[in-house]
Write an enzyme that holds these catalytic residues in place. Structure first.
Site, PDB file in Angstrom:
ATOM      1  N   GLY A  59      -0.307  -2.440   6.128  1.00  0.00           N
ATOM      2  CA  GLY A  59      -0.115  -3.644   7.018  1.00  0.00           C
ATOM      3  C   GLY A  59      -1.352  -4.536   6.819  1.00  0.00           C
ATOM      4  O   GLY A  59      -2.130  -4.398   6.128  1.00  0.00           O
TER       5      GLY A  59
ATOM      6  N   THR B 208       0.888  -1.205  -0.028  1.00  0.00           N
ATOM      7  CA  THR B 208      -0.117  -0.122   0.034  1.00  0.00           C
ATOM      8  C   THR B 208       0.789   1.060   0.001  1.00  0.00           C
ATOM      9  O   THR B 208       1.785   1.163   0.330  1.00  0.00           O
ATOM     10  CB  THR B 208      -0.696  -0.234   1.218  1.00  0.00           C
ATOM     11  OG1 THR B 208      -1.771  -0.981   1.173  1.00  0.00           O
ATOM     12  CG2 THR B 208      -1.596   1.272   1.544  1.00  0.00           C
TER      13      THR B 208
HETATM   14  N1  ASP Z   1      -3.682  -2.638   4.588  1.00  0.00           N
HETATM   15  C1  ASP Z   1      -3.736  -3.031   3.379  1.00  0.00           C
HETATM   16  C2  ASP Z   1      -4.696  -3.684   3.132  1.00  0.00           C
HETATM   17  O1  ASP Z   1      -4.940  -4.697   4.149  1.00  0.00           O
HETATM   18  C3  ASP Z   1      -2.462  -3.902   2.840  1.00  0.00           C
HETATM   19  C4  ASP Z   1      -1.241  -3.192   2.862  1.00  0.00           C
HETATM   20  O2  ASP Z   1      -0.774  -2.078   3.660  1.00  0.00           O
HETATM   21  O3  ASP Z   1      -0.369  -3.548   2.557  1.00  0.00           O
HETATM   22  O4  ASP Z   1      -5.637  -3.663   2.285  1.00  0.00           O
END
Ligand code: ASP
Length: 314
Positions: free
Chosen positions: A223, A171
């Site tokens: 995350g 992300t």
């Molecule tokens: N937080 C994002 C999600 O769970 C994924 C990420 O941050 O890598 O969609």
């Protein structure tokens, strides 16, 4: 007010493989520079975070816009949020399909609707009405995303396994403070590989994927979305700052809490209302970069904090 502008960006907290280390670091550095340029020319923090996140969405090294990961059906579904700390205005979108820059779309939800969040088909219909540029969805899909999806299909890995191995994704996000002392945040993502169709993660959820309030500061998180939502991570960090913690301690405590309480790992960037900032993570790596005064700071591995004077950058 004449404050010192600050921008911080991240490119996702996960076990970034060595083959993506350089492109991730370069990507966050150039996004931070782009955002800082906006601030330097008198732009608002809202414009700066949008502009930095657009750069990251256009970069296929990151899981947002171009480069988004694929859901269980092998399709792209994107989430994003943008928030203005002046008046807590917020725009967020979830499960949208064929828009290369969801962050710009989220900003039109903030500015042109009486709502805070749009999702699915209705969101795509509104995008059309607003003439938000669309792209054929396949243009957003990279070879890397297809390979990863195929691997997940083959070994039937679940989203939980994915996060146990820390192979979760990247992300992107930005926080900024402009010369007026206004803060803003922006977060954009394709979510996590093999997610159920229709799954919305933390990223577009107010207080989880991001939060901005001039009275405290601004945060963008990354995350394990399901964990981040359970502890409303972004607001949790600001709550800690309200209780007198420094941005670094506020961030570290909130991430530790998330790990101890729900076994979730992640990362975040934060800028306080006084312009102090921090980048923290509990995954193996997180690409981040921040500009404050004439100095660009960046890092990827735990404890890393490289600095270079902006004068030395072309
Ligand atoms: N937080 C994002 C999600 O769970 C994924 C990420 O941050 O890598 O969609």
């Amino acid at each position: 007010m004449n404050c010192k502008p600050v921008i911080v960006v991240h490119g996702g907290a996960w076990a970034i493989p060595d083959c993506l280390a350089e492109s991730s670091t370069d990507g966050v550095k150039s996004a931070a520079q782009q955002g800082f340029l906006v601030l330097k020319h008198g732009g608002s923090s809202l414009q700066a975070v949008e502009s930095a996140v657009r750069i990251l969405e256009d970069n296929p090294a990151f899981d947002a816009g171009h480069g988004a990961v694929l859901n269980a059906d092998g399709k792209v579904e994107l989430d994003a949020i943008i928030m203005d700390g002046r008046n807590l205005s917020v725009g967020s979108v979830s499960c949208i399909k064929n828009i290369a820059n969801p962050i710009t779309f989220a900003r039109s939800v903030l500015e042109k609707t009486p709502h805070a969040m749009l999702t699915g088909e209705g969101a795509n219909a509104f995008a059309e009405k607003m003439s938000i540029p669309t792209v054929p969805t396949k243009e957003l899909v990279t070879e890397h995303a297809i390979k990863e999806w195929e691997q997940y299909q083959k070994y039937n890995q679940s989203v939980t396994t994915l996060f146990n191995t820390e192979k979760a994704h990247d992300t992107v996000g930005a926080v900024a403070m402009d010369s007026e002392g206004n803060v803003a945040c922006a977060t954009s993502t394709g979510g996590i590989t093999n997610k159920m169709v229709g799954r919305t993660g933390d990223s577009p959820i107010i207080g989880s994927g991001g939060y901005a309030d001039n009275f405290v500061g601004a945060v963008s998180t990354t995350g394990h979305g399901e964990s981040i939502m359970k502890v409303t991570l972004a607001r949790h960090v600001l709550f800690n700052i309200e209780r007198g913690k420094s941005p670094k301690d506020a961030a570290d405590q909130a991430l530790d809490y998330m790990y101890n309480r729900v076994h979730g790992r992640g990362g975040l960037i934060v800028v306080s209302k006084t312009g102090e900032w921090s980048a923290s993570f509990t995954t193996k790596r997180m690409a981040w970069a921040g500009i404050d005064g004439g100095v660009l700071s960046y890092g990827l591995n735990p404890g890393e904090h490289f600095q270079v004077s902006l004068d030395n950058i072309r």
